[in-house]
Scaffold this motif. Sequence first.
Motif, PDB file in Angstrom:
ATOM      1  N   GLY A   3     -50.366   2.421 -28.860  1.00 28.59           N
ATOM      2  CA  GLY A   3     -50.776   3.313 -27.792  1.00 28.59           C
ATOM      3  C   GLY A   3     -50.110   4.669 -27.893  1.00 28.59           C
ATOM      4  O   GLY A   3     -49.008   4.799 -28.440  1.00 28.59           O
ATOM      5  N   ILE A   4     -50.764   5.672 -27.344  1.00 31.21           N
ATOM      6  CA  ILE A   4     -50.190   7.017 -27.310  1.00 31.21           C
ATOM      7  C   ILE A   4     -48.940   7.032 -26.434  1.00 31.21           C
ATOM      8  O   ILE A   4     -48.021   7.824 -26.660  1.00 31.21           O
ATOM      9  CB  ILE A   4     -51.257   8.020 -26.829  1.00 31.21           C
ATOM     10  CG1 ILE A   4     -52.278   8.262 -27.947  1.00 31.21           C
ATOM     11  CG2 ILE A   4     -50.626   9.344 -26.398  1.00 31.21           C
ATOM     12  CD1 ILE A   4     -53.429   9.155 -27.567  1.00 31.21           C
ATOM     13  N   LYS A   5     -48.876   6.129 -25.470  1.00 32.73           N
ATOM     14  CA  LYS A   5     -47.690   6.052 -24.615  1.00 32.73           C
ATOM     15  C   LYS A   5     -46.442   5.663 -25.400  1.00 32.73           C
ATOM     16  O   LYS A   5     -45.325   5.968 -24.982  1.00 32.73           O
ATOM     17  CB  LYS A   5     -47.932   5.059 -23.471  1.00 32.73           C
ATOM     18  CG  LYS A   5     -48.894   5.569 -22.413  1.00 32.73           C
ATOM     19  CD  LYS A   5     -48.967   4.644 -21.217  1.00 32.73           C
ATOM     20  CE  LYS A   5     -49.677   3.355 -21.561  1.00 32.73           C
ATOM     21  NZ  LYS A   5     -49.873   2.497 -20.360  1.00 32.73           N
ATOM     22  N   ARG A  24     -32.732   1.609 -26.372  1.00 33.43           N
ATOM     23  CA  ARG A  24     -33.802   0.677 -25.989  1.00 33.43           C
ATOM     24  C   ARG A  24     -33.490  -0.740 -26.472  1.00 33.43           C
ATOM     25  O   ARG A  24     -33.681  -1.715 -25.742  1.00 33.43           O
ATOM     26  CB  ARG A  24     -35.143   1.127 -26.592  1.00 33.43           C
ATOM     27  CG  ARG A  24     -35.680   2.421 -26.055  1.00 33.43           C
ATOM     28  CD  ARG A  24     -36.972   2.808 -26.765  1.00 33.43           C
ATOM     29  NE  ARG A  24     -38.130   2.157 -26.182  1.00 33.43           N
ATOM     30  CZ  ARG A  24     -39.341   2.150 -26.752  1.00 33.43           C
ATOM     31  NH1 ARG A  24     -39.525   2.732 -27.934  1.00 33.43           N
ATOM     32  NH2 ARG A  24     -40.354   1.566 -26.156  1.00 33.43           N
ATOM     33  N   ALA A  25     -33.014  -0.845 -27.699  1.00 29.92           N
ATOM     34  CA  ALA A  25     -32.720  -2.163 -28.258  1.00 29.92           C
ATOM     35  C   ALA A  25     -31.580  -2.846 -27.507  1.00 29.92           C
ATOM     36  O   ALA A  25     -31.648  -4.044 -27.209  1.00 29.92           O
ATOM     37  CB  ALA A  25     -32.381  -2.039 -29.738  1.00 29.92           C
ATOM     38  N   CYS A  26     -30.524  -2.099 -27.204  1.00 26.86           N
ATOM     39  CA  CYS A  26     -29.381  -2.683 -26.505  1.00 26.86           C
ATOM     40  C   CYS A  26     -29.759  -3.112 -25.093  1.00 26.86           C
ATOM     41  O   CYS A  26     -29.324  -4.170 -24.612  1.00 26.86           O
ATOM     42  CB  CYS A  26     -28.228  -1.682 -26.464  1.00 26.86           C
ATOM     43  SG  CYS A  26     -27.439  -1.393 -28.061  1.00 26.86           S
ATOM     44  N   ARG A  27     -30.558  -2.309 -24.425  1.00 26.53           N
ATOM     45  CA  ARG A  27     -30.991  -2.661 -23.077  1.00 26.53           C
ATOM     46  C   ARG A  27     -31.851  -3.927 -23.110  1.00 26.53           C
ATOM     47  O   ARG A  27     -31.699  -4.829 -22.283  1.00 26.53           O
ATOM     48  CB  ARG A  27     -31.770  -1.499 -22.464  1.00 26.53           C
ATOM     49  CG  ARG A  27     -32.081  -1.697 -20.977  1.00 26.53           C
ATOM     50  CD  ARG A  27     -32.850  -0.551 -20.378  1.00 26.53           C
ATOM     51  NE  ARG A  27     -32.086   0.689 -20.415  1.00 26.53           N
ATOM     52  CZ  ARG A  27     -32.422   1.760 -21.120  1.00 26.53           C
ATOM     53  NH1 ARG A  27     -33.520   1.738 -21.863  1.00 26.53           N
ATOM     54  NH2 ARG A  27     -31.692   2.843 -21.086  1.00 26.53           N
ATOM     55  N   LEU A  28     -32.758  -4.010 -24.093  1.00 29.88           N
ATOM     56  CA  LEU A  28     -33.616  -5.180 -24.215  1.00 29.88           C
ATOM     57  C   LEU A  28     -32.804  -6.424 -24.585  1.00 29.88           C
ATOM     58  O   LEU A  28     -33.088  -7.530 -24.100  1.00 29.88           O
ATOM     59  CB  LEU A  28     -34.694  -4.911 -25.263  1.00 29.88           C
ATOM     60  CG  LEU A  28     -35.764  -5.994 -25.436  1.00 29.88           C
ATOM     61  CD1 LEU A  28     -36.573  -6.178 -24.149  1.00 29.88           C
ATOM     62  CD2 LEU A  28     -36.710  -5.622 -26.588  1.00 29.88           C
ATOM     63  N   ILE A 109     -38.866   0.809 -32.076  1.00 31.10           N
ATOM     64  CA  ILE A 109     -38.034  -0.200 -32.732  1.00 31.10           C
ATOM     65  C   ILE A 109     -38.869  -1.418 -33.113  1.00 31.10           C
ATOM     66  O   ILE A 109     -39.907  -1.690 -32.507  1.00 31.10           O
ATOM     67  CB  ILE A 109     -36.869  -0.653 -31.829  1.00 31.10           C
ATOM     68  CG1 ILE A 109     -37.395  -1.159 -30.469  1.00 31.10           C
ATOM     69  CG2 ILE A 109     -35.846   0.453 -31.648  1.00 31.10           C
ATOM     70  CD1 ILE A 109     -36.324  -1.745 -29.563  1.00 31.10           C
ATOM     71  N   GLN A 110     -38.398  -2.104 -34.129  1.00 32.90           N
ATOM     72  CA  GLN A 110     -38.886  -3.435 -34.469  1.00 32.90           C
ATOM     73  C   GLN A 110     -37.681  -4.362 -34.535  1.00 32.90           C
ATOM     74  O   GLN A 110     -36.613  -3.960 -35.014  1.00 32.90           O
ATOM     75  CB  GLN A 110     -39.635  -3.435 -35.804  1.00 32.90           C
ATOM     76  CG  GLN A 110     -40.983  -2.756 -35.757  1.00 32.90           C
ATOM     77  CD  GLN A 110     -41.714  -2.788 -37.090  1.00 32.90           C
ATOM     78  OE1 GLN A 110     -41.151  -3.190 -38.101  1.00 32.90           O
ATOM     79  NE2 GLN A 110     -42.954  -2.362 -37.093  1.00 32.90           N
ATOM     80  N   ILE A 111     -37.851  -5.576 -34.059  1.00 34.91           N
ATOM     81  CA  ILE A 111     -36.758  -6.539 -34.028  1.00 34.91           C
ATOM     82  C   ILE A 111     -37.215  -7.793 -34.768  1.00 34.91           C
ATOM     83  O   ILE A 111     -38.228  -8.388 -34.424  1.00 34.91           O
ATOM     84  CB  ILE A 111     -36.363  -6.879 -32.575  1.00 34.91           C
ATOM     85  CG1 ILE A 111     -35.958  -5.600 -31.829  1.00 34.91           C
ATOM     86  CG2 ILE A 111     -35.230  -7.895 -32.551  1.00 34.91           C
ATOM     87  CD1 ILE A 111     -35.878  -5.763 -30.328  1.00 34.91           C
ATOM     88  N   LYS A 112     -36.477  -8.146 -35.804  1.00 34.70           N
ATOM     89  CA  LYS A 112     -36.882  -9.271 -36.637  1.00 34.70           C
ATOM     90  C   LYS A 112     -36.935 -10.578 -35.841  1.00 34.70           C
ATOM     91  O   LYS A 112     -37.852 -11.387 -36.010  1.00 34.70           O
ATOM     92  CB  LYS A 112     -35.913  -9.415 -37.816  1.00 34.70           C
ATOM     93  CG  LYS A 112     -36.301 -10.516 -38.779  1.00 34.70           C
ATOM     94  CD  LYS A 112     -35.274 -10.678 -39.892  1.00 34.70           C
ATOM     95  CE  LYS A 112     -35.348  -9.562 -40.901  1.00 34.70           C
ATOM     96  NZ  LYS A 112     -34.483  -9.833 -42.090  1.00 34.70           N
ATOM     97  N   ASP A 117     -43.760  -6.263 -27.348  1.00 28.76           N
ATOM     98  CA  ASP A 117     -45.188  -6.070 -27.108  1.00 28.76           C
ATOM     99  C   ASP A 117     -45.629  -4.625 -27.222  1.00 28.76           C
ATOM    100  O   ASP A 117     -46.806  -4.347 -27.460  1.00 28.76           O
ATOM    101  CB  ASP A 117     -45.600  -6.645 -25.743  1.00 28.76           C
ATOM    102  CG  ASP A 117     -44.812  -6.051 -24.586  1.00 28.76           C
ATOM    103  OD1 ASP A 117     -44.045  -5.094 -24.805  1.00 28.76           O
ATOM    104  OD2 ASP A 117     -44.971  -6.559 -23.456  1.00 28.76           O
ATOM    105  N   TYR A 118     -44.707  -3.662 -27.064  1.00 31.53           N
ATOM    106  CA  TYR A 118     -45.142  -2.278 -27.186  1.00 31.53           C
ATOM    107  C   TYR A 118     -45.425  -1.870 -28.624  1.00 31.53           C
ATOM    108  O   TYR A 118     -45.867  -0.751 -28.879  1.00 31.53           O
ATOM    109  CB  TYR A 118     -44.173  -1.282 -26.527  1.00 31.53           C
ATOM    110  CG  TYR A 118     -42.702  -1.538 -26.708  1.00 31.53           C
ATOM    111  CD1 TYR A 118     -41.923  -1.945 -25.624  1.00 31.53           C
ATOM    112  CD2 TYR A 118     -42.072  -1.360 -27.929  1.00 31.53           C
ATOM    113  CE1 TYR A 118     -40.557  -2.158 -25.764  1.00 31.53           C
ATOM    114  CE2 TYR A 118     -40.718  -1.571 -28.072  1.00 31.53           C
ATOM    115  CZ  TYR A 118     -39.966  -1.970 -26.984  1.00 31.53           C
ATOM    116  OH  TYR A 118     -38.619  -2.193 -27.128  1.00 31.53           O
TER     117      TYR A 118
END
Length: 398
Positions: A3-5, A24-28, A109-112, A117-118
């Motif tokens: 998405g553009i978002k 973002r990764a640490c918060r998630l 980010i990508q997390i292995k 979902d984004y």
Amino acid sequence: MQGIKELFKIGRGPSSSHTLAPERACRLFTQVNGIFPFYRVELYGSLSLTGKGHHTDKIIKETLPNPTEVLFRLDWKEDFPNGFYLYGLDENKEEQCKWTVFSIGGGSIQIKEYPVDYNDDVYAEKSLKEIYDVTAQNGETLMEYVERHEPDIRAYLSSILDAMCTCVSNGLHAEGMLPGKLKMQRCAHDLYLQGLQANMSDQRDIRLMSYAYAASEENAAGHTCVTAPTLGACGVLAAFMYYAFYDCAITRQKCIDALIIAGIFGNVVKTNATISGAVGGCQAEVGTAVSMTAAACAYLTGLHRSQIEYAAEIGMEHNLGLTCDPVMGYVMIPCIERNAVGVRRAVDSANLSKYLSRVRKHLVSFDMVVETMKETGSLLPISLRETAEGGLAKEWEK
């Protein structure tokens, strides 16, 4: 395509890959796995080589809720060149949970170990040609195409426009020194004042560049900016949108249309090449920003689809090979100046498209130049891809 978002994100500078993505990764990580007594983070790639200058360790420690050890490593074994290991530790500092996080550009980010979902595709189309084909078949505008896939996009981009304009405004009114060892003085305010006194032929250009300086200096200071497509290149599109909204009094709805157009072109680059300086050099960041801004400018100038594409293609083509060589790892030299030059180049690209397209049909498609950028980035030595080990950064250390 995503998405553009996921392309336009509001976050703290100075780097979307180095601050926004780790944040973002640490918060998630804490949301998914709960709170641990201790944490350890091992940084690799450009996150390690320029992480200090980009305040990566600082943002990680501020985001995780308990004591955190941040280590700068070199022996990265993963396929993607930019990333980190994030560990949750118990009271004895024994490992309880581990994430492998890839910072893929623009704060994404990508997390292995945990798919997010984004990163899901929102659009079936992958190239600009496919987008143009499907909109022609459906008899819809590019704005209608995007709204069909992202129904709330206008409200979201309205907040993005506000964030861009606030960032520029804050930068124009700020003075003093930027943080870090370079001891750089903020220039946006004084540059803007000079623009008011400049001759008529220079006034618009100086104003645009002062706006780019304003946003980029806010980013360098670690303040809130908008990825467009990255924080390191945040000044290009923000400067133009501020100019369009305030100086040219273009309506909010029309400005949102322009952001949709810019988002389409940025998304095509992100999908088929890269917007990460650690992967493709600064052509991936400022080059993409110039393309996006040239497309937005061409749209607001009233150009048709092929002219908009031509403007975006020009913007990228003449940034091919642009290296990412931040002095001392800070997003300051040459980054801030590149944003100022970039907004000028974007407007020039739109103007050239407007008049040259009356003479002949352009022969290089946007999709072609995106593939070229991808290949060019892969051929750049690692020292010229956001590692501060080559180019201007190396020369500075002599």
